[in-house]
Design an enzyme around this catalytic site. Sequence first.
Site, PDB file in Angstrom:
ATOM      1  CB  CYS A  87      67.932  40.278  55.419  1.00 51.40           C
ATOM      2  SG  CYS A  87      66.345  39.334  55.086  1.00 51.40           S
ATOM      3  CG  HIS A 109      69.690  44.451  51.095  1.00 55.94           C
ATOM      4  ND1 HIS A 109      70.386  43.429  51.937  1.00 55.94           N
ATOM      5  CD2 HIS A 109      68.203  44.264  51.044  1.00 55.94           C
ATOM      6  CE1 HIS A 109      69.141  42.724  52.389  1.00 55.94           C
ATOM      7  NE2 HIS A 109      67.986  43.140  51.764  1.00 55.94           N
ATOM      8  CG  HIS A 152      68.514  37.287  50.953  1.00 53.07           C
ATOM      9  ND1 HIS A 152      69.506  37.560  51.909  1.00 53.07           N
ATOM     10  CD2 HIS A 152      67.400  38.466  51.108  1.00 53.07           C
ATOM     11  CE1 HIS A 152      68.961  38.456  52.856  1.00 53.07           C
ATOM     12  NE2 HIS A 152      68.049  39.096  52.196  1.00 53.07           N
TER      13      HIS A 152
END
Length: 412
Positions: free
Chosen positions: A167, A300, A337
Amino acid sequence: MSGAEAAHSPSDSIVVTGLGAVTAFGWGVSALWEGVRSGRTAIGPFDRFDATRHRTHVAAQVDLEPAPERPGPRTSLADRFAIAAAREAAGSARLPLGEPRERLGVWFGSSTGGMLESERYFEVFLRRGALRARPGLLAAQQFNGPGDAVARDLGAGGPVVTISSACSSGAMAVGAALRALRRGEVDTAVAGGSDSLCQLTYAGFNALRSVDEQPSRPFRKDRQGLSLGEGAGILVLERAESARRRGVPALCVLAGEAATCDAHHMTAPHPEGRGAGEAISLALADAGADPVEVDFINAHGTGTPLNDAAEAMALNRVFGDRTSGIPLTSTKALIGHLLGSAGAVEAVVTILCLLRGEVHPMPDVGERDPEIPLDLVLGSPRRLGNARCAISISLAFGGTNAALVFRREPFA
C-alpha cells in the site's frame, strides 16, 4: 522559512507541473476534486465481479462508460487507468504526446497489475476449457504492466521503474522519481500508480477480516476496517528551472520524501508507530521543514482499528502536543483504499487541497474515537487561508512506511 534549514535550494527545487487521476468519482482530476470536496463517499455496492460469497459487499468502483479510449487486446484495466491519468497529467504539463523523449522517466507503483484479467482467464479455463480461454489475458498480468503501458504511450526513453511494496507503492514511486530528478538522471519524471479491483485482494482482505461491511470510517470509534477501491494517480515532476524555461506553471514543490520499515509484523503496524513516525520525521527533514510548518495532514487512515491507532501514535511522536490541532483528513474514506496506487492518488489530492486552500472532508458518520484526539475534517471542507505545507502518509503490509511533503510556494 522557519524551522530547519532547507535541504535543497530553490534553484534545484523539484516542482509538480501536471496531475492526472482516475477514481470512483470519475475520469479526471476535476471529477476527483469535486467528489472529495463534497465529503460524500464513492464506496458502495459494485459489480466488477461477484462478491456475494464474501462477508462484505462494498467497494469504490470506477465507472467504465466514460472511459476516454477502448482497451487493446493485451491492455489490463489497471493499464487503462494509468494511461488515461498519464495523458491528463502530460496534457496539463504541456508535454507532447507520442514523441520519443530520452530524458523522460517513469516511476510507478502497483500491487496487483493485471490480476483481474488473469482471474477472468482462469474462470473461463475452468468452466469452459482451455480452448475457450484467451491466453492474451495473461499477458497483462504483470504488476509492471501499468508503468510500462504509460512509458509506451508517452514515448518515455528514460528509466521505467515499478515499485511493488503493497500500500505504500505509489508514494514510494513518487519519492524515487524525486531522487532521480535530484541526481540529474532525467529531466522529467512521470510518477504515480494504478491498480484495479480484483478477486484476489477482495477475498484476501475479507479472509483477514480487515474490511468493513460499511464504507470505511477512519479514526472513528466504531471503525471496523478498510474499503477497497481502484484507479490511478499521476504527477509530472521536473526541476523548477525546466518549468520556467518551458513556460509551464508550477503547481507546487515536492519538497521531501522518506521511507522506512517497521520490521515488526507481516500485517500489523508497530503499535507505537515507530517506523511511521520515523518516515514522517525524515521526510520533513528532507524538505527542510519543521513540524510546526505543517498546515494539514492527509493520513493513511484506512479505518482498521490497529492501523489508525498506530498512525495516531506516529503523528504524536512527530508533532507532540500540536497533533490534536492539525487539520487531518483521509482520502480513503471517500474513494477507498487503492492499494498500490493509493499513495499516488492521495498525493494528487493533497496538492489539490494546497492549491485551493482547503482540506477536503471525510463523511461525518460515527462517534469520534476518544483514544485518538485528532482534528478530523468532517462534513464540509476546512478553509486554511494561506496554507503552505502539507504531508501525505502511506503505510503498508510488511511495515513499509512512506511520507511525501509538498510546499505551495509563491511562484513568480
